[in-house]
Design a protein around this motif. Sequence first.
Motif, PDB file in Angstrom:
ATOM      1  N   SER A 126       0.856  -1.181   0.000  1.00 57.55           N
ATOM      2  CA  SER A 126       0.000   0.000   0.000  1.00 57.55           C
ATOM      3  C   SER A 126       0.888   1.225   0.000  1.00 57.55           C
ATOM      4  N   GLU A 227      -9.493  -9.433  -2.070  1.00 56.01           N
ATOM      5  CA  GLU A 227      -9.378  -8.047  -1.640  1.00 56.01           C
ATOM      6  C   GLU A 227      -7.963  -7.678  -1.211  1.00 56.01           C
ATOM      7  N   ASP A 231      -6.040  -4.246  -5.791  1.00 53.88           N
ATOM      8  CA  ASP A 231      -5.429  -2.930  -5.996  1.00 53.88           C
ATOM      9  C   ASP A 231      -3.936  -3.054  -6.250  1.00 53.88           C
ATOM     10  N   TYR A 235      -1.793  -1.799  -9.531  1.00 53.99           N
ATOM     11  CA  TYR A 235      -0.579  -0.989  -9.376  1.00 53.99           C
ATOM     12  C   TYR A 235       0.602  -1.651 -10.088  1.00 53.99           C
TER      13      TYR A 235
END
Length: 286
Positions: A126, A227, A231, A235
Amino acid sequence: MPHITSHDGTRLYYEEAGTGTPVVFVHEFAADYRTWEPQMQRFSRSHRCVTYSQRGYPPSDIPNDPDKYDQAKFRDDVIAVMDSLKIDRAHVVGHSMGASTALHVGIKYPDRCISVVAAGCGYGSSADPKTVEASRAASRDNAKMFSSHTMEEGARIYGDGPTRQSQKYKDPRGYAHFVKMLGEHSSVGHAMTMANLQAKRPTLYDMEADLKKFKPPLLIVVGDEDEWCVDASVYLRRTAPTAGLLVVPRTGHTITSEEPDKFNAALAELFADAERGRWLAHKPSK
């Protein structure tokens, strides 16, 4: 039982089948060499396929030294397997923890990779430091959980995580087999791996400069119910110049065995294009 010896003396169990262009499969945290059986059966018809249990996973060695569980050692184990089996170049296929390792192989040893696959990749990655630390804390908690439970108990707890639910309900028999195999692992190995690899390895964002220079053909595969990794996979696709992304609908983290036909079809296309030098044929040549 066939073993190779890695660069630091750790013995790694492996199996191989088939002849042709080599493929090396690198398993996830909750898996071992057996998890790749759907891929071994499919691709050993046309390729030389190698699967192995990583350090900390029987029947490979389970070191008690925390320093033997860092990312560089897991990365170099792939090269040790290839060197011992006299494999100059291979498709390196990784899932989850193994996908991170495969990326590190592609960064450090691009000339050894015909292609790289990163499936279910990116847990803990993240741009937000608070999110990263929360993931690292969860890994440390999981290490404590494995240390304080039998492996069978730990398998039932860890295997019932949120990103495993789609397989649990879609494929109860396959899910039960997954939990059973997980319960045959080592509590020590899992605790060591969680505390010293998962909780400390660099995130994809930490690797950004290297990923922007990534050279081997790269296929990213992720389930849309995963999940942890959706993302991060997007990326990764936007960062690595050789990357292509496949999102498999209604599928969780255990993608290689939850949807083996779809996963295998994607691998077959990658292997064929990479071997012919056509993976980036849709882009203008420089």
